[in-house]
Design a protein around this motif. Structure first.
Motif, PDB file in Angstrom:
ATOM      1  N   THR A 121      -2.530  -5.319  11.167  1.00 26.20           N
ATOM      2  CA  THR A 121      -1.635  -6.389  11.601  1.00 26.20           C
ATOM      3  C   THR A 121      -0.255  -6.209  10.976  1.00 26.20           C
ATOM      4  N   ALA A 131       0.218  -7.931  17.360  1.00 24.47           N
ATOM      5  CA  ALA A 131      -0.038  -8.239  15.947  1.00 24.47           C
ATOM      6  C   ALA A 131      -0.696  -9.603  15.798  1.00 24.47           C
ATOM      7  N   PHE A 152      -4.326 -10.142  14.242  1.00 32.21           N
ATOM      8  CA  PHE A 152      -4.538 -11.051  13.115  1.00 32.21           C
ATOM      9  C   PHE A 152      -5.728 -11.964  13.381  1.00 32.21           C
ATOM     10  N   TYR A 175       1.428  -9.650   5.555  1.00 33.93           N
ATOM     11  CA  TYR A 175       0.156  -9.165   6.087  1.00 33.93           C
ATOM     12  C   TYR A 175      -0.360  -7.962   5.283  1.00 33.93           C
TER      13      TYR A 175
END
Length: 161
Positions: A100, A80, A84, A155
């Motif tokens: 993400t 993740a 990102f 996110y």
């Protein structure tokens, strides 16, 4: 917006580091004996020296599941973080960090499963000790659980401006 992105990035890195520490260190349960402090983790039983964690055949599958889900949570958290960074530079303005956030919520679920199994099966089980209590790794795992959920939701709703 830049401050928000930087803050989320810092919290995400802190979560990854705490996940590594809570998985590797052997202080999930702590107890005291006549000679020293005894601590157990996911891998070892440490008194004065560390030895293989003695587990009954009934609890072996549960321990393996906790180990596997904690390792998976580290992997998903790192993935993740990489997603990102990639999406930060490749997404167009106004797009959201869906991938993400989804991967971070999978990390959150892995932490939830691992810590729940450990809580149900291994709490208060420190061999040869009295007064067992949770160690800092167990607490760090729960903190990572909270952080990963918050980061995953952020996110999903965060838009790149």
């Amino acid at each position: 917006m830049l401050v928000l992105l930087a803050g989320i990035f810092v919290v995400h890195i802190a979560t990854v580091i705490m996940l590594f520490v809570s998985t590797i260190a052997n202080v999930w349960m702590v107890g005291s004996s006549n000679y020293a402090t005894i601590s157990t983790g996911l891998w070892l039983l440490c008194n004065r020296t560390c030895t293989q964690l003695p587990v009954t055949s009934q609890d072996e599958a549960s321990l393996k599941a906790v180990q596997a889900f904690m390792i998976l949570s580290i992997i998903f958290s790192v993935v993740a973080l990489i997603l990102f960074i990639i999406q930060l530079f490749t997404l167009e303005k106004g797009k959201r960090f869906y991938m993400t956030g989804a991967v971070m919520l999978v990390c959150w679920m892995c932490i939830l499963i691992a810590v729940s199994i450990y809580t149900a099966r291994f709490t208060s089980m420190v061999p040869f000790s009295t007064n067992p209590h949770h160690g800092y790794c167990f607490i760090l795992a729960w903190i990572c659980f909270c952080f990963s959920f918050i980061i995953g939701i952020l996110y999903l709703v965060l838009r790149k401006k």
